[in-house]
Scaffold this motif. Sequence first.
Motif, PDB file in Angstrom:
ATOM      1  N   VAL A   1     -49.498-136.411-105.400  1.00 35.40           N
ATOM      2  CA  VAL A   1     -48.483-135.603-106.074  1.00 35.40           C
ATOM      3  C   VAL A   1     -48.840-135.583-107.560  1.00 35.40           C
ATOM      4  N   LEU A   2     -49.037-134.390-108.111  1.00 30.93           N
ATOM      5  CA  LEU A   2     -49.436-134.248-109.509  1.00 30.93           C
ATOM      6  C   LEU A   2     -48.457-133.351-110.248  1.00 30.93           C
ATOM      7  N   LEU A   3     -48.145-133.711-111.485  1.00 31.69           N
ATOM      8  CA  LEU A   3     -47.359-132.841-112.348  1.00 31.69           C
ATOM      9  C   LEU A   3     -48.310-131.839-112.991  1.00 31.69           C
TER      10      LEU A   3
ATOM     11  N   LYS B   1     -56.854-126.753-113.416  1.00 28.81           N
ATOM     12  CA  LYS B   1     -58.161-127.279-113.007  1.00 28.81           C
ATOM     13  C   LYS B   1     -58.043-128.712-112.510  1.00 28.81           C
ATOM     14  N   ASP B   2     -57.208-129.516-113.173  1.00 24.53           N
ATOM     15  CA  ASP B   2     -57.003-130.900-112.723  1.00 24.53           C
ATOM     16  C   ASP B   2     -56.437-130.928-111.302  1.00 24.53           C
TER      17      ASP B   2
ATOM     18  N   ASN C   1     -44.740-127.969-110.428  1.00 19.89           N
ATOM     19  CA  ASN C   1     -44.819-127.064-111.563  1.00 19.89           C
ATOM     20  C   ASN C   1     -43.663-127.371-112.521  1.00 19.89           C
ATOM     21  N   CYS C   2     -44.003-127.832-113.708  1.00 20.87           N
ATOM     22  CA  CYS C   2     -42.986-128.286-114.660  1.00 20.87           C
ATOM     23  C   CYS C   2     -42.453-127.113-115.485  1.00 20.87           C
TER      24      CYS C   2
ATOM     25  N   VAL D   1     -43.055-139.108-110.101  1.00 28.16           N
ATOM     26  CA  VAL D   1     -43.816-138.652-108.932  1.00 28.16           C
ATOM     27  C   VAL D   1     -43.302-139.288-107.648  1.00 28.16           C
ATOM     28  N   GLU D   2     -42.974-140.561-107.683  1.00 34.51           N
ATOM     29  CA  GLU D   2     -42.532-141.233-106.468  1.00 34.51           C
ATOM     30  C   GLU D   2     -41.179-140.713-105.981  1.00 34.51           C
ATOM     31  N   ASP D   3     -40.328-140.260-106.899  1.00 34.52           N
ATOM     32  CA  ASP D   3     -39.061-139.650-106.484  1.00 34.52           C
ATOM     33  C   ASP D   3     -39.318-138.343-105.742  1.00 34.52           C
TER      34      ASP D   3
END
Length: 201
Positions: free
Chosen positions: A166-168, A178-179, A141-142, A151-153
């Motif tokens: 892992v999604l922002l 929704k994404d 959650n940004c 994401v890799e960090d």
Amino acid sequence: MIFGRFERGKPPVEPVTLKILVAGGFGVGKTTLVGAVSEIRPLRTEEFLTEAGRPVDDTTGVERKHTTTVAMDFGRITLREDLVLYLFGTPGQERFWFMWDELSEGALGAVVLADTRRLEDCFAAVDYFERRSIPFLVGVNCFEGAARYPVEDVRRALDLDDAVPVLLCDARDRGSVKDVLVGVVQHAMDYDAGRRRTVTT
């Protein structure tokens, strides 16, 4: 000719209903996420934080938060005519974790919501779903003002398997949420297909 969403003479499509959990630490945005996409008025079980709970409720980093989920959040979203998701937000505080076993019964998968300022708060959720072999993805959650990390960090910091997405995201934004939900459904389907291939080989 099509009338509404159905063809003449064909019965309405009976949608598949899937249960998705939304987990993570206290104040990470679970209630906000469910509310952002729910097509019904979300069921919320929030109570005000009290002085009596101060010794056990760690509000470090979320000092402006005055309520907490004590049982669950519930919402519903129709992704397609034939696919409906029931969303169950878990309580984030340790003293309410006994609810998780009940809520996870029959779940297809889970979203672990994370805040990069307090990543350690989602370790318990990651461990919980890994131990129970419930497929999950991590939604970062940004928050405004929070540092953005690749994401890799985040994956390395949480010691996640390469297969865990892992999604922002922005828990306030319907499209962004929704994404994330589409992502967890797809991941859960891939996870289940992989397990079935393992069993048959």
